[in-house]
Scaffold this active site. Sequence first.
Site, mmCIF file in Angstrom:
data_model
loop_
_atom_site.group_PDB
_atom_site.id
_atom_site.type_symbol
_atom_site.label_atom_id
_atom_site.label_comp_id
_atom_site.label_asym_id
_atom_site.label_seq_id
_atom_site.Cartn_x
_atom_site.Cartn_y
_atom_site.Cartn_z
ATOM 1 N N VAL A 143 8.055 2.328 -2.259
ATOM 2 C CA VAL A 143 8.063 2.718 -0.849
ATOM 3 C C VAL A 143 7.938 4.222 -0.631
ATOM 4 C CG1 VAL A 143 9.363 0.719 -0.042
ATOM 5 C CG2 VAL A 143 10.595 2.761 -0.823
ATOM 6 N N TYR A 144 8.086 5.030 -1.651
ATOM 7 C CA TYR A 144 7.999 6.474 -1.440
ATOM 8 C C TYR A 144 6.580 6.865 -1.049
ATOM 9 C CZ TYR A 144 12.541 6.776 -3.870
ATOM 10 O OH TYR A 144 13.847 6.628 -4.256
ATOM 11 N N SER A 145 6.445 7.391 0.145
ATOM 12 C CA SER A 145 5.140 7.741 0.712
ATOM 13 C C SER A 145 4.155 6.582 0.601
ATOM 14 C CB SER A 145 4.563 8.987 0.031
ATOM 15 O OG SER A 145 5.247 10.140 0.440
ATOM 16 N N ASP A 146 4.681 5.359 0.830
ATOM 17 C CA ASP A 146 3.839 4.156 0.820
ATOM 18 C C ASP A 146 3.026 4.034 -0.466
ATOM 19 O OD1 ASP A 146 4.769 3.433 3.330
ATOM 20 O OD2 ASP A 146 3.173 4.510 4.375
ATOM 21 N N GLY A 147 3.646 4.364 -1.588
ATOM 22 C CA GLY A 147 2.990 4.225 -2.881
ATOM 23 C C GLY A 147 2.346 5.493 -3.400
#
Length: 329
Positions: free
Chosen positions: A60-64
Site C-alpha cells: 500500500v505504500y504509494s500504491d505500490g
Amino acid sequence: MLYVKLGATGLEVSRICLGCMSFGAPDRGHHTWTLSEERSRPLIKQALELGINFFDTANVYSDGHSEEITGRALKDFARRDDVVLATKVHGRMRPGPNGAGLSRKAIFAELDNSLRRLGTDYVDLYQIHRWDATTPIEETLEALHDVVKAGKALYIGASSMYAWQFAKMLHSADANGFSRFVSMQNHYNLVYREEEREMIPFCIDQGIGIIPWSPLARGFLAGNRSKQDWGATTRARSDDFAHDMYYQDSDFEVVSRVGEVAKKRSVPNAQVALAWLLQQPGVTAPIVGATRMQHLEEAVAALALTLGEEELKALAEPYRPHPVLGNLR
C-alpha cells in the site's frame, strides 16, 4: 553494524531496518512528504553502505510505487542474497471485492503483484499488515503456509494487533501444522509504550522477533513538533496521523527529557530515542524511515550509544498511558 537473529529463526538481520514508506510519489499515495525515485535511491545506497541489510516496505505504500523503487534500487546496488527484503499485505489496493484483506485470493494475488513490483521471485519476510476480522484465521494461515512452501516467502510475520489476536493466530498455526509467524511489527516508542503490557512479553515468551514501527513517533521524538503548531517540516505539518497520536502533555515532557539527555551527550534527540528503544527487552530491529542522509547516520550511531540506568529512568518517568493506537490504521 550489528546483526542479530530475527526471533527464533536463523535469519540474520541488521539491528536497524530501513523503512521504505518514505519512497514513492506524492501523486501515487496519501502523503505529500514521500520522495521521488531520484531522491530515494541515494538513501537506499547509503543504507547498504552503512551495513543495513534489512528493508521493509508494503504493497500500500504509494500504491505500490515504494516496492518498485525499493526493488529497482536493491537490484542495482546489492546482491539479492545479501539483503533481507520484507513487504506486507492487507490494505486496499483496488476498489471492489477482494481488493483488500487477508483472504486466500487476496494473499495469492497481492504477493504476486508485490513480487512483480519488487523484481524478485521471493521475499524474505511476508507480513500481514493488520488483523482481518472478516476472514477465518485458518484460511489466512493456510494461504501464508502455502506461499512459504511454494518458496515465494521464506518467513511470515505480523503487524499491529491485540495480543489476544496474535496468540489466537499462533495457536491455530501450531494446531494445524502451518508455518509460524516469526516477527511482530508493532507500534512502540518512548511516547507509545502500551505494547509493554501484553504484546512484548508475549513475543519474548514465544520467541517472536520485535521490529517496531515509528520508533521516533513519526519524528515527534526528534523534537520537530510543538504544542502551538504542527511543526516545521513538511511531514510534521501534513501528518494528521501523528497529530492524533502524540500530542498529550506528557508526550511533550518525554521529548523534553530526550532533549536533556541528548544535550548532555552532545548527540541529536533521535539518537537518544533510538538508543532507548534498542535497549528494551525483545527488540530486534527498529524500522527507521529516512528522508535525509543524516537520518540514517543518526540511526546507526544509536547502536553505539549505551544509556545508563539513571538516563533510562529519566526518559521513561514522564510517560502516561495512551489508548491503543495504530492497530486499526
